[in-house]
Design an enzyme around this catalytic site. Sequence first.
Site, short mmCIF file in Angstrom:
data_model
loop_
_atom_site.label_atom_id
_atom_site.label_comp_id
_atom_site.label_asym_id
_atom_site.label_seq_id
_atom_site.Cartn_x
_atom_site.Cartn_y
_atom_site.Cartn_z
N LYS A 162 42.26 17.76 7.39
CA LYS A 162 43.32 18.07 8.65
C LYS A 162 45.43 17.61 7.37
CE LYS A 162 46.58 16.66 11.58
NZ LYS A 162 48.05 16.82 10.21
N GLY A 213 50.16 8.37 4.63
CA GLY A 213 51.44 8.69 5.31
C GLY A 213 52.31 7.38 5.60
N SER A 214 53.17 7.97 6.53
CA SER A 214 54.05 7.03 7.28
C SER A 214 53.62 4.66 7.17
CB SER A 214 54.87 7.11 8.13
OG SER A 214 54.01 7.12 9.61
N GLY A 218 50.08 4.47 9.55
CA GLY A 218 48.62 4.10 9.48
C GLY A 218 48.83 3.71 10.32
N GLU A 235 46.40 4.43 3.06
CA GLU A 235 47.90 4.11 1.47
C GLU A 235 49.17 5.07 1.99
OE1 GLU A 235 51.03 5.03 -0.52
OE2 GLU A 235 49.63 6.92 -1.36
N CYS A 269 55.52 8.25 -2.86
CA CYS A 269 55.48 7.20 -2.11
C CYS A 269 55.70 5.91 -2.95
CB CYS A 269 53.77 6.84 -1.51
SG CYS A 269 53.24 6.92 -2.56
N GLU A 366 62.57 2.63 3.39
CA GLU A 366 61.76 3.68 2.19
C GLU A 366 62.87 4.86 2.08
OE1 GLU A 366 57.82 5.58 0.42
OE2 GLU A 366 58.20 5.05 2.99
#
Length: 463
Positions: A162, A213-214, A218, A235, A269, A366
């Site tokens: 996805k 992702g974030s 996560g 990650e 990232c 970030e």
Amino acid sequence: MTIDGQAVQTTGTFGVVNPATGEVAEQAPDASREQLDQAMAAAAAALPEWRRDEPARRKALQAAADLMFARSEEIGRILTLEQGKPLGDATMEVIGAGVWLKYFADLELPREVIQDDDAAFVEVVRRPMGVVAAITPWNYPLLLAIWKLAPALLAGNTMVLKPSPFTPLSSLKLGEVLREVLPPGVLNVVTGGDGLGAWMTSHDVPRKISFTGSVATGKRVAAAAAPDLKRVTLELGGNDPAILLDDADPAAVADKLFGAAFMNNGQVCSAIKRVYVPESLYGDVVEALAAKASAAKVGDGFAEGVQFGPVNNKPQYERVSELVADALAGGARAAAGGKPIDGPGYFFEPTILADISDGARIVDEEQFGPALPIVKYNDLEEAISRANGTHFGLSGSVWGTDAERASEVAARLECGTAWVNTHLALAPHQPFGGFKWSGVGVENGPWGLYGFTELQVVHRSKA
């Protein structure tokens, strides 16, 4: 979508925005719960035959790589439309996907003999986990899908993929293209909003979830996986520091620093997110980086000579705008840029922020966009402490003419990758992962492959 090797339509769709215009450019399929069930069932049904034939898996991955090379510009144009990056960069992302596929197609799946004597023959082997649910982000939607797909499929798993709802089109195309070389059910590609991701992580079929992702998402993925004890690789975000030592040459490192901070418009990232510079070099470093930012060409990714496209989506554009405005209101100085670019689309000036320190949101958080704070320091120990003083721990770098000294400082960074006199030097054979809130597990190299396997001891008695 791709389910069980077939093109599948949906009754519902959602709009995909071209970030260069801010307008909906295409419609993407919005998967139903029933269609997700079908995709999971197809992946489970394909698993027994796929896991049985390792040579066939390697052959299929080689063929998939060849398709990425052959169709890189076609897929790259789709990627530029939905993601915004310049066409050359988008095409290189597809080629990179082919490179990763080639690497894993040739990577050894080890078997280790730990006992062979009169009593027993004991071997440790790596077995596939089963069905993998892979959820990918919008910054490198194709390459990061392959980071998961290639090792997972080599190990003998099957997959339901996805992509982000901001960039679904390139992954849908990937599913379509790979139908040519993968057996039905081995790769299924479904698209939809955040609800679809939640359905996937709580679904009873997958034995592994691989998510990029974030941090916030996560944590939700990990929580959803816990009741079923699904394995996870996460990650997540990074707030990567670069520390310049007092023997660094600003003129010599400016190009590399700027490139590693602003690659993909800062939407990486592991890009440099903050730079710590000794007071003696501060003015020169700010001036050199500001010159690079001011000279950069920003525009539609399909236009000739464009270096940086738009920020990918409106929420991220608004976040970058908010963080920069907050820094300026707090006393920071925009040595270059500092504001959105007038006109349609999500364009923001490449921005260098000076006279700023820890405590400013854009230093502590970030930003994931084209804005870079440059922080002054007087004591190296203080700079190291500030670089490490965060929940993040993805990567970092140290810069100086004395490479040994720089390496000693880099070894003190609390992060998954510590670079010396470079940054963003990623490769398929090199593990990639984070400390602290930046992730669980690693991707790439044999270590990434092992993350898609379970250890099994095969003990044969000779008695």
